[in-house]
Design an enzyme around this catalytic site. Structure first.
Site, PDB file in Angstrom:
ATOM      1  N   HIS A 157       4.836   4.742   4.013  1.00  0.00           N
ATOM      2  CA  HIS A 157       4.439   4.896   2.630  1.00  0.00           C
ATOM      3  C   HIS A 157       2.919   5.435   2.516  1.00  0.00           C
ATOM      4  O   HIS A 157       2.550   5.970   1.551  1.00  0.00           O
ATOM      5  CB  HIS A 157       4.643   3.767   1.682  1.00  0.00           C
TER       6      HIS A 157
ATOM      7  N   ASP B 162      -4.708   8.870  -0.073  1.00  0.00           N
ATOM      8  CA  ASP B 162      -3.530   8.405  -0.780  1.00  0.00           C
ATOM      9  C   ASP B 162      -2.204   8.986   0.030  1.00  0.00           C
ATOM     10  O   ASP B 162      -2.128  10.183  -0.122  1.00  0.00           O
ATOM     11  CB  ASP B 162      -3.562   8.744  -2.459  1.00  0.00           C
TER      12      ASP B 162
HETATM   13  O1  F6P Z   1       1.929   2.139  -1.346  1.00  0.00           O
HETATM   14  C1  F6P Z   1       1.806   0.889  -0.481  1.00  0.00           C
HETATM   15  C2  F6P Z   1       2.188  -0.416  -1.422  1.00  0.00           C
HETATM   16  O2  F6P Z   1       2.007  -1.425  -0.271  1.00  0.00           O
HETATM   17  C3  F6P Z   1       3.341  -0.413  -2.008  1.00  0.00           C
HETATM   18  O3  F6P Z   1       4.257  -0.573  -1.121  1.00  0.00           O
HETATM   19  C4  F6P Z   1       3.140  -1.405  -2.959  1.00  0.00           C
HETATM   20  O4  F6P Z   1       3.833  -1.149  -4.031  1.00  0.00           O
HETATM   21  C5  F6P Z   1       1.835  -1.230  -3.452  1.00  0.00           C
HETATM   22  O5  F6P Z   1       1.146  -0.707  -2.144  1.00  0.00           O
HETATM   23  C6  F6P Z   1       1.064  -2.533  -3.770  1.00  0.00           C
HETATM   24  O6  F6P Z   1       1.226  -3.398  -2.868  1.00  0.00           O
HETATM   25  P1  F6P Z   1       1.440  -4.746  -2.930  1.00  0.00           P
HETATM   26  O7  F6P Z   1       2.470  -5.286  -2.206  1.00  0.00           O
HETATM   27  O8  F6P Z   1       0.154  -5.458  -1.984  1.00  0.00           O
HETATM   28  O9  F6P Z   1       0.790  -5.459  -4.141  1.00  0.00           O
END
Ligand code: F6P
Length: 474
Positions: A172, A379
């Protein structure tokens, strides 16, 4: 919603297995201290829910808290498996290797990554727990879809035990250029971990190309076009830009209650002429300080007129990681400085909200804004930009968008900016704030067509279709 446990010796009937860092539900405590799981609505779960239901799917993930493994349970009509992490694993795997090594490294070292052998060991151990859960849950010939940078070793760990399954992986976040990736002391292990998959999906073509180069350089493998030869297997790496459930979000934005709330927001802001909006996790990749700097200079130069307001939502994130604490201080100082200089009694030029909001309030904010500011330094995609576009069903509004987001490839009606170029950023904000209604409509229509046609269901279908057929994406 209470968990419905199945016995540990249940057969493994799941033909579709999602492996993601987080579960699609949040845990809270019921009245008797028991676990109460509430849906945490996200794009990923809404895209995968139909496939999960059709094919008897299971979702493997972590609840977000330290504690024992919840195991297999049912919540929100889905089969879920909760992975348990100890407090040390949260520190070394999640806060450490995931968010203080890989996250900054994969975002072009905006913050310096830290390399610690203990963190790497925790990453291997936790990846093994996720992989074992996938192996245990997958029916013969099942499809397993692994998500994101937290779980890059899972594909190979599963393949070692299960030659019968099809494995897909989607990253992602960006995959960095080799000169940066090469800093990682465990670069070969990570590349080999990913290459356990049959199909690797990335946000942008450039990310897939970076991975192919890493396969050649770090693992000494041969690539041809978009494929890597791994023994007698061919692994494909290609771009599948992720999206949102645009129709569902637009429906929320069209609700009377939400439109009324948007009016209330503008009223509470004292009916400004222009509302600028930023909505981000409070993360150093999002470019919040450069945005504030540009805005402060525009106020000083009086280029936006007197009745302008910036609403900046910065939702709390990874608050125990050092770089995030530093960023919070930097952002809050910048906000205070601007408000200190330009506020009047009863009105402030920046409304800073260090909070998270439900989807309805977010939709109301998107409707209340004239200009959306997305100034990420790096990003993978930036779904906020797509959410703004999905909510603007009357085709008004303008988007200032960093060219360093995946979304910039698709949202060609945006005012694209290099966020490091403060003068360019300021000019783009002024142009977006003074756009003619006709030009705004033309640009927004273009972006809405893209987001509505290429929604998250399209993304999931396209990835899973390619994985099933073993051929390249269209
Ligand atoms: O975009 C990457 C990501 O790990 C997403 O999967 C997640 O929603 C966001 O960042 C927030 O991350 P965390 O799981 O560390 O709160």
């Amino acid at each position: 919603m209470s968990p419905m446990r199945t016995t540990p010796d249940d057969p493994s009937p799941h033909r579709f297995v999602v492996v993601a860092s987080r579960l699609p539900v949040d845990r809270s405590e019921g009245p008797g201290g028991e676990a109460d799981w509430r849906p945490s609505p996200g794009g990923l779960v809404s895209a995968l829910e139909p496939v999960m239901r059709e094919s008897g799917g299971v979702w493997i993930g972590w609840s977000g808290d330290a504690g024992p493994a919840p195991g297999l349970f049912r919540a929100n009509d889905l089969d879920l498996v909760g992975i348990g992490l100890s407090a040390e694993q949260v520190r070394d795997y999640y806060e450490g290797f995931c968010n203080a090594t890989l996250w900054p490294l994969y975002h072009d070292v905006i913050a310096p990554p830290e390399f610690h052998r203990r963190w790497w060991d925790a990453y291997v151990t936790v990846n093994r727990s996720f992989a074992q859960a996938a192996v245990d849950q997958a029916a013969p010939g099942a499809t397993i879809w692994v998500h994101d940078y937290q779980l890059q070793l899972v594909p190979q760990m599963v393949r070692e035990q299960r030659a019968d399954v099809r494995i897909g992986f989607f990253n992602h976040i960006p995959f960095p250029g080799y000169e940066i990736f090469a800093q990682l002391p465990w670069r070969r292990q990570v590349v080999n971990g990913l290459l356990g998959a049959d199909l690797l999906g990335f946000q942008r073509r450039g990310d897939a190309a970076n991975f192919l180069r890493a396969s050649r350089r770090a693992a000494g493998l041969v690539t041809r076009g978009s494929t890597v030869r791994v023994g007698d297997r061919e692994v494909r790496a290609a771009a599948f830009p992720i999206s949102i459930d645009a129709a569902a979000l637009e429906q929320i934005a069209r609700r009377d209650t939400v439109r009324k709330r948007a009016d209330e927001i503008r009223l509470a802001l004292d009916e400004p002429h222009t509302v600028l909006l930023g909505i981000d996790r409070l993360d150093y990749t999002k470019g919040i300080p450069v945005r504030l700097r540009a805005y402060g200079e525009l106020l000083r130069e009086d280029r936006l007129g007197p009745r302008v307001v910036l609403v900046q939502v910065a939702s709390p994130s990874r608050e125990r990681v050092g770089a995030y604490r530093v960023l919070r201080d930097v952002v809050e100082q910048a906000v205070s400085r601007i408000n200190g200089e330009y506020a009047e009694v009863g009105s402030a030029p920046v409304h800073y909200l260090h909070q998270s909001y439900p989807r309805e309030e977010m939709a109301a904010l998107y409707l209340a804004a004239d200009v959306m500011l997305v100034t990420s330094l790096r990003d993978g995609m930036n779904l906020v930009a797509k959410e703004y576009v999905a909510c603007r069903y009357d085709e008004s509004g303008a988007l200032v968008l960093s060219e360093f987001t995946g979304a910039a490839d698709e949202l060609t009606g945006a005012f694209l900016v290099n966020p490091h170029d403060i003068e360019g950023l300021k000019d783009a904000i002024v142009r977006a704030a003074t756009i003619s209604p006709a030009d705004a409509r033309r640009r927004m229509r273009l972006m809405r067509r893209r987001v509505c046609e290429h929604d998250v269901a399209h993304w999931a279908r396209s990835f899973l279709g390619t994985l099933a057929s073993g051929s390249g994406p269209a």
